[in-house]
Design a protein around this motif. Structure first.
Motif: not given
Length: 313
Positions: A258-274, A276-288
Motif C-alpha cells: 500500500a505504501a509503494a503506491f503512494l509516491p507514484v500517486g503523489c508524483a502524478y497528482a502534482v506533476g513532478i518531473g513533467g 501529466t497530472p491525472s486525477t483518474r490515475l490518482l483515483g486508481l492508485v488510491g483504490i489500489l
C-alpha cells in the motif's frame, strides 16, 4: 514396449499417448497427406503473395486486415503446412537428436525453457526500443537488407536473452520453495497478489511500454501508466514473498505494498518531473492502496480469530 526402469511395471499414460501419436504420424506420412500438405503450403504462398492478406501473421496497430484475430485462410493454411513440414522431418530430426552432443544441448536448454519463454518477449521489446528508432531501423520498402538487419536484431536479442537467463534461470532449476502456510493471512496475501499481478499485466498490455510514464486511457474511463502497472506486478511479487513467510510477513507485505503506491500517486497528482497530472490515475492508485489496506485489516482480523480458539484451549 520397453520399460524405463526397474520400477516400471506398465507404460504410463504419457507413453501410451506418445504411442498413439506415433501411429497417427505414420498415417500422415501417406502420399495423399504429403500432397495435401504441399497444396496447403502453396495455397498459403499464393494467398500471401497475390491475395488481400498481409505478409505478417502477427498484426500490428494500423493494419487494415489482421491475420490472427479472427484467423484468416492464409494463417490456417500456413499453420497446417508448418505442422506438415515438422511431421515429414520427424525421422530426420530424431536421427539427428540421437547424437550425444546435440541431445546434451537440448537438455541444457530445457533446464531453463520456462525462463526463455517468459523473458523472450520483454527482451525483444527492449532490443526494438534500442535499435529501431535510429540505430538499425527497418528499411522501407523492405528488401534483402531487411533480412540482414533481422540477423543483427536476433543476435542482439539472443545475447541479451542469454544474459537474462543466466541471471534468473537458477530460480527455475533450484529446489521448489516450501509451500505457504495454510493460514488465513497468508491466503489473503496470496489471493491479493494474484489479483494485482493480473491487473498489472493487463495494464502493461493496454499501454505503451516504450513510454513508461505516459498516461493512457483504457476501457474508456480508466487512466493507467505503464509504471503503475509495473508497480502492481512488483507489489504482487512482494505479497507472494510475504505469504510464504508466515502471518506477520504477510501483513507487513500488504502494508508495504500500500505504501509503494503512494509516491507514484503523489508524483502524478502534482506533476513532478513533467508528469501529466491525472486525477483518474490518482483515483486508481488510491483504490489500489485502500484495497491493500483493507486486505491487511482482514488479514489481521483473521489472525486474531485464529489465535482465539488456541487461547481457549
Amino acid at each position: 514396449m520397453r520399460t524405463v526402469g526397474a520400477g516400471s511395471a506398465s507404460p504410463s499414460a504419457a507413453r501410451r499417448y506418445a504411442a498413439f501419436v506415433d501411429r497417427r504420424m505414420h498415417r500422415l506420412l501417406a502420399p495423399s497427406a504429403v500432397l495435401l500438405l504441399a497444396v496447403l503450403g502453396g495455397g498459403a504462398l499464393v494467398l500471401l503473395a497475390a491475395g488481400p492478406y498481409p505478409a505478417r501473421m502477427v498484426g500490428v496497430p494500423g493494419d487494415e486486415l489482421v491475420n490472427m484475430n479472427p484467423p484468416t485462410a492464409a494463417l490456417t493454411a500456413l499453420a497446417v503446412a508448418q505442422v506438415g513440414v515438422a511431421v515429414l522431418a520427424r525421422h530426420v530430426l530424431n536421427r539427428w537428436l540421437r547424437r550425444p552432443r546435440v541431445w546434451t544441448v537440448v537438455v541444457a536448454l530445457n533446464l531453463s525453457i520456462m525462463s526463455i519463454y517468459l523473458w523472450h518477449q520483454p527482451v525483444m521489446a527492449v532490443v526494438a526500443r534500442l535499435l529501431a528508432p535510429s540505430v538499425l531501423p527497418h528499411p522501407d520498402p523492405p528488401g534483402l537488407s531487411r533480412w540482414g538487419l533481422r540477423l543483427v536484431w536476433f543476435a542482439a536479442a539472443g545475447l541479451l536473452l542469454a544474459t537474462v537467463v543466466l541471471l534468473v534461470g537458477r530460480f527455475e532449476r533450484g529446489a521448489p520453495p516450501a509451500p505457504a502456510p495454510r493460514r488465513r493471512p497468508a491466503t489473503i496475501a496470496a489471493v491479493t497478489s494474484v489479483v494485482l499481478a493480473e491487473l498489472g499485466l493487463l495494464g502493461v498490455a493496454g499501454t505503451d511500454a516504450g513510454s513508461p510514464f505516459a498516461v493512457s486511457r483504457v476501457l474508456g474511463a480508466i487512466d493507467v501508466a505503464p509504471v503503475v502497472a509495473m508497480v502492481c506486478v512488483g507489489v504482487a511479487m512482494l505479497l507472494l514473498w510475504g505469504a510464504r513467510r508466515g502471518d506477520r510477513a504477510a501483513r507487513r507485505s500488504l502494508l508495504a505494498g500500500a505504501a509503494a503506491f503512494l509516491p507514484v500517486g503523489c508524483a502524478y497528482a502534482v506533476g513532478i518531473g513533467g508528469l501529466t497530472p491525472s486525477t483518474r490515475l490518482l483515483g486508481l492508485v488510491g483504490i489500489l492502496s485502500i484495497g491493500l489496506l483493507a486486505a491487511e485489516a482482514a488479514a489481521t482480523g483473521s489472525a486474531d480469530t485464529d489465535r482465539a480458539p488456541r487461547a481457549g484451549r
